[in-house]
Design a protein around this motif. Sequence first.
Motif, PDB file in Angstrom:
ATOM      1  N   HIS A   5      35.800  44.816  37.599  1.00  0.00           N
ATOM      2  CA  HIS A   5      36.458  45.892  36.854  1.00  0.00           C
ATOM      3  C   HIS A   5      37.274  46.804  37.775  1.00  0.00           C
ATOM      4  O   HIS A   5      38.263  47.405  37.322  1.00  0.00           O
ATOM      5  N   MET A   6      36.911  46.912  39.043  1.00  0.00           N
ATOM      6  CA  MET A   6      37.774  47.637  39.971  1.00  0.00           C
ATOM      7  C   MET A   6      39.093  46.891  40.145  1.00  0.00           C
ATOM      8  O   MET A   6      40.180  47.503  40.161  1.00  0.00           O
ATOM      9  N   ALA A   7      39.020  45.574  40.268  1.00  0.00           N
ATOM     10  CA  ALA A   7      40.249  44.778  40.334  1.00  0.00           C
ATOM     11  C   ALA A   7      41.041  44.902  39.041  1.00  0.00           C
ATOM     12  O   ALA A   7      42.280  44.922  39.054  1.00  0.00           O
ATOM     13  N   ALA A   8      40.333  45.025  37.916  1.00  0.00           N
ATOM     14  CA  ALA A   8      41.015  45.188  36.623  1.00  0.00           C
ATOM     15  C   ALA A   8      41.795  46.490  36.575  1.00  0.00           C
ATOM     16  O   ALA A   8      42.934  46.532  36.086  1.00  0.00           O
ATOM     17  N   GLY A   9      41.178  47.560  37.069  1.00  0.00           N
ATOM     18  CA  GLY A   9      41.873  48.838  37.077  1.00  0.00           C
ATOM     19  C   GLY A   9      43.124  48.795  37.923  1.00  0.00           C
ATOM     20  O   GLY A   9      44.168  49.342  37.533  1.00  0.00           O
ATOM     21  N   TYR A  10      43.038  48.115  39.062  1.00  0.00           N
ATOM     22  CA  TYR A  10      44.225  47.989  39.919  1.00  0.00           C
ATOM     23  C   TYR A  10      45.305  47.181  39.208  1.00  0.00           C
ATOM     24  O   TYR A  10      46.494  47.538  39.239  1.00  0.00           O
ATOM     25  N   ALA A  11      44.904  46.112  38.544  1.00  0.00           N
ATOM     26  CA  ALA A  11      45.871  45.281  37.819  1.00  0.00           C
ATOM     27  C   ALA A  11      46.493  46.037  36.655  1.00  0.00           C
ATOM     28  O   ALA A  11      47.689  45.904  36.375  1.00  0.00           O
ATOM     29  N   LEU A  12      45.686  46.848  35.967  1.00  0.00           N
ATOM     30  CA  LEU A  12      46.207  47.615  34.842  1.00  0.00           C
ATOM     31  C   LEU A  12      47.246  48.629  35.310  1.00  0.00           C
ATOM     32  O   LEU A  12      48.247  48.877  34.635  1.00  0.00           O
ATOM     33  N   ALA A  13      47.023  49.199  36.495  1.00  0.00           N
ATOM     34  CA  ALA A  13      47.951  50.201  37.019  1.00  0.00           C
ATOM     35  C   ALA A  13      49.200  49.589  37.627  1.00  0.00           C
ATOM     36  O   ALA A  13      50.272  50.195  37.587  1.00  0.00           O
ATOM     37  N   THR A  14      49.072  48.373  38.192  1.00  0.00           N
ATOM     38  CA  THR A  14      50.172  47.809  38.972  1.00  0.00           C
ATOM     39  C   THR A  14      50.717  46.497  38.435  1.00  0.00           C
ATOM     40  O   THR A  14      51.814  46.087  38.817  1.00  0.00           O
ATOM     41  N   GLY A  15      49.928  45.796  37.603  1.00  0.00           N
ATOM     42  CA  GLY A  15      50.312  44.460  37.167  1.00  0.00           C
ATOM     43  C   GLY A  15      50.040  43.377  38.191  1.00  0.00           C
ATOM     44  O   GLY A  15      50.389  42.217  37.982  1.00  0.00           O
ATOM     45  N   ARG A  16      49.362  43.724  39.297  1.00  0.00           N
ATOM     46  CA  ARG A  16      49.169  42.790  40.398  1.00  0.00           C
ATOM     47  C   ARG A  16      47.713  42.359  40.523  1.00  0.00           C
ATOM     48  O   ARG A  16      46.802  43.178  40.427  1.00  0.00           O
ATOM     49  N   ALA A  17      47.514  41.069  40.758  1.00  0.00           N
ATOM     50  CA  ALA A  17      46.169  40.519  40.925  1.00  0.00           C
ATOM     51  C   ALA A  17      45.630  40.847  42.314  1.00  0.00           C
ATOM     52  O   ALA A  17      46.362  40.818  43.298  1.00  0.00           O
ATOM     53  N   GLN A  18      44.335  41.137  42.382  1.00  0.00           N
ATOM     54  CA  GLN A  18      43.640  41.335  43.651  1.00  0.00           C
ATOM     55  C   GLN A  18      42.512  40.309  43.766  1.00  0.00           C
ATOM     56  O   GLN A  18      42.243  39.560  42.825  1.00  0.00           O
ATOM     57  N   ALA A  19      41.865  40.270  44.933  1.00  0.00           N
ATOM     58  CA  ALA A  19      40.814  39.296  45.197  1.00  0.00           C
ATOM     59  C   ALA A  19      39.440  39.884  44.933  1.00  0.00           C
ATOM     60  O   ALA A  19      39.185  41.051  45.247  1.00  0.00           O
TER      61      ALA A  19
END
Length: 364
Positions: free
Chosen positions: A61-75
Amino acid sequence: MSRHSTAHHFLQGLIDLGIDYIFANLGTDHVSLIEALAEWDREGRKHPEVILCPHEVVAVHMAAGYALATGRAQAVFVHVDAGTANACMAIQNLFRYRLPVMLFAGRAPFTLHGELTGSRDTYVHFVQDPFDIASIVRPYVKWEYSLPSGVVVKEALARAHAFAESDPPGPVYMMLPRETLAEEWDDAAMPAYPPARYGSVQAGGIEPERVERIADALMAAENPIALTAYLGRKAQAVAVLERLAQLCGIRVAEFNSIDLNISQASPCFAGFDPSALLEQADLGLLLDSDVPFVPQYARRADAIKWIQIDVDPLKADFPMWGFPTDMRIQGDCATILYQVCEAIEARADDAWRRRVAARIASWS
């Protein structure tokens, strides 16, 4: 010739993809990755920042928050089948919310007697090796892979990243056997696979003929409505929906919305329950919405002409969907609605604009 572990080349692959963060809940399968990170730290090399998470749901869900803010996938790093199982509920959320993430699970060693570096050396390596780890998350990922050899690690990462960020975006899953991460490869055997050449595919606009058909329908409608849930995933789509709504006198409702799709201060905003709108509408736009309303409570829906514009109009991962549409268009809402606005602006006369203004005034 310089040689490094697959784990080292894995980290370099993340750098090549522009990954900023690794959200991690680590286990014995991550030894080579931890060693590579420590080596990079000693050398002063920059790598994605590692955020240790107490639970896999937190990491995803931390990666989800980053993706929601930026549109970018994280690991996200998780530990074998146990970590995958803990992450699964969060991965289901990201899959349904259409948020990209790259989920990496270590895999128990496949050698038992010390044949390779990374062989089994503890109890959990036997009991955390089910026949099909990927089955835990398979219904909720766009792509899955078990890394067969370190020589393809950068290419596999590039493909995973392309799937995650292609429309419609979502999670991907890769398994990393411990022996494979410990392999060593010559640096020369590890070319980069940059996103510019191996990257994602984005939805776009449509041809003028369909733009004109949508414009015709909107200009002829007496009570047009629009229903959406995640159009606002792209910020530019919010402004263009507001422009189209005010231009054509469209009431906009958000049903089970995920994003801000239109300002609640807009005269066109009609709340979060579309039921009342369906009673009078003659034309409806379905804009990036998985479930625009519940069919059994919307008996009049069949009397409305529906135009669907969606990044995934068929809802390919829903076994049954059940919403008939008169025009079904796969594309980017921001681009297509802008095209429609331009077409309507080009031919709208004063009489039509006065009729729309009167309609909007009647809502207050």
